[in-house]
Enzyme design. Structure first.
Site, PDB file in Angstrom:
ATOM      1  N   SER A 282       0.776  -1.309   0.165  1.00 13.37           N
ATOM      2  CA  SER A 282      -0.156  -0.095   0.217  1.00 13.37           C
ATOM      3  C   SER A 282       0.795   1.207   0.205  1.00 13.37           C
ATOM      4  O   SER A 282       1.956   1.267   0.352  1.00 13.37           O
ATOM      5  CB  SER A 282      -0.929   0.001   1.434  1.00 13.37           C
ATOM      6  OG  SER A 282      -1.582  -1.249   1.242  1.00 13.37           O
TER       7      SER A 282
ATOM      8  N   ILE B 129      -6.263   7.923   2.828  1.00 14.88           N
ATOM      9  CA  ILE B 129      -6.862   7.089   1.540  1.00 14.88           C
ATOM     10  C   ILE B 129      -5.554   6.021   1.150  1.00 14.88           C
ATOM     11  O   ILE B 129      -4.458   6.565   1.015  1.00 14.88           O
ATOM     12  CB  ILE B 129      -6.986   7.997   0.261  1.00 14.88           C
ATOM     13  CG1 ILE B 129      -8.226   9.000   0.390  1.00 14.88           C
ATOM     14  CG2 ILE B 129      -7.185   6.947  -1.010  1.00 14.88           C
ATOM     15  CD1 ILE B 129      -9.485   8.373   0.960  1.00 14.88           C
ATOM     16  N   GLU B 130      -5.928   4.885   1.417  1.00 18.18           N
ATOM     17  CA  GLU B 130      -5.014   3.853   1.129  1.00 18.18           C
ATOM     18  C   GLU B 130      -5.247   3.201  -0.062  1.00 18.18           C
ATOM     19  O   GLU B 130      -6.160   2.826  -0.463  1.00 18.18           O
ATOM     20  CB  GLU B 130      -4.977   2.952   2.452  1.00 18.18           C
ATOM     21  CG  GLU B 130      -3.947   1.534   2.310  1.00 18.18           C
ATOM     22  CD  GLU B 130      -4.209   0.628   3.350  1.00 18.18           C
ATOM     23  OE1 GLU B 130      -3.484  -0.337   3.232  1.00 18.18           O
ATOM     24  OE2 GLU B 130      -4.668   0.839   4.356  1.00 18.18           O
ATOM     25  N   ILE B 131      -4.119   3.171  -1.081  1.00 19.07           N
ATOM     26  CA  ILE B 131      -4.416   2.455  -2.280  1.00 19.07           C
ATOM     27  C   ILE B 131      -3.388   1.418  -2.335  1.00 19.07           C
ATOM     28  O   ILE B 131      -2.228   1.612  -2.155  1.00 19.07           O
ATOM     29  CB  ILE B 131      -3.887   3.524  -3.430  1.00 19.07           C
ATOM     30  CG1 ILE B 131      -4.605   4.849  -3.375  1.00 19.07           C
ATOM     31  CG2 ILE B 131      -4.289   2.770  -4.995  1.00 19.07           C
ATOM     32  CD1 ILE B 131      -4.178   5.880  -3.963  1.00 19.07           C
TER      33      ILE B 131
END
Length: 130
Positions: A113, A124-126
């Protein structure tokens, strides 16, 4: 009993900045629809089989969360592209990564991540599946 998440509601204080982030930076599709109580035109960000409905602080639709405030969300999205491509897109958009890449524990398996903040300072974690 529960199968999956259909949508969630994000409250923003700055609609234009929020739309820019979720459409330009995150690559979601902006959708307008009629809904709420009373029925009015609304906006949502579509991605995959889910969406994020948008509320403007002070102009929320009923029913709403007990305390809808910008910046209270901590969301994790699984990317449909490799995380290196996500990082390149964030860099091209001049959107700062605040942490990562790091390994985390996802809902079904380990994930890799990066973290950013949206214009309302939601975390916001992607991620990509590891």
């Amino acid at each position: 009993m529960i199968d999956h998440l259909d949508h969630l509601v994000l409250t923003t204080h700055n609609e234009a900045a929020c739309v820019d982030f979720y459409v330009r930076v995150m690559g979601m599709t902006l959708e307008s629809f009629v809904g709420g109580t009373p029925a009015v035109e609304r906006k949502a960000f579509k991605f995959g089989n889910q969406k994020i409905n948008l509320h403007i602080r002070g102009k929320e639709f009923e029913p709403k969360a007990h305390l809808p405030v910008p910046g209270a969300l901590d969301l994790c999205f699984i990317a449909r592209v490799p995380l290196d491509d996500v990082i390149a897109r964030l860099n091209a958009a001049q959107w700062p990564v605040i942490e990562g890449p790091v390994m985390r524990t996802g809902a079904t398996q380990k994930i890799r991540s990066v973290y950013v903040r949206d214009p309302d300072l939601n975390l916001i974690e992607i991620s990509e599946l590891a």
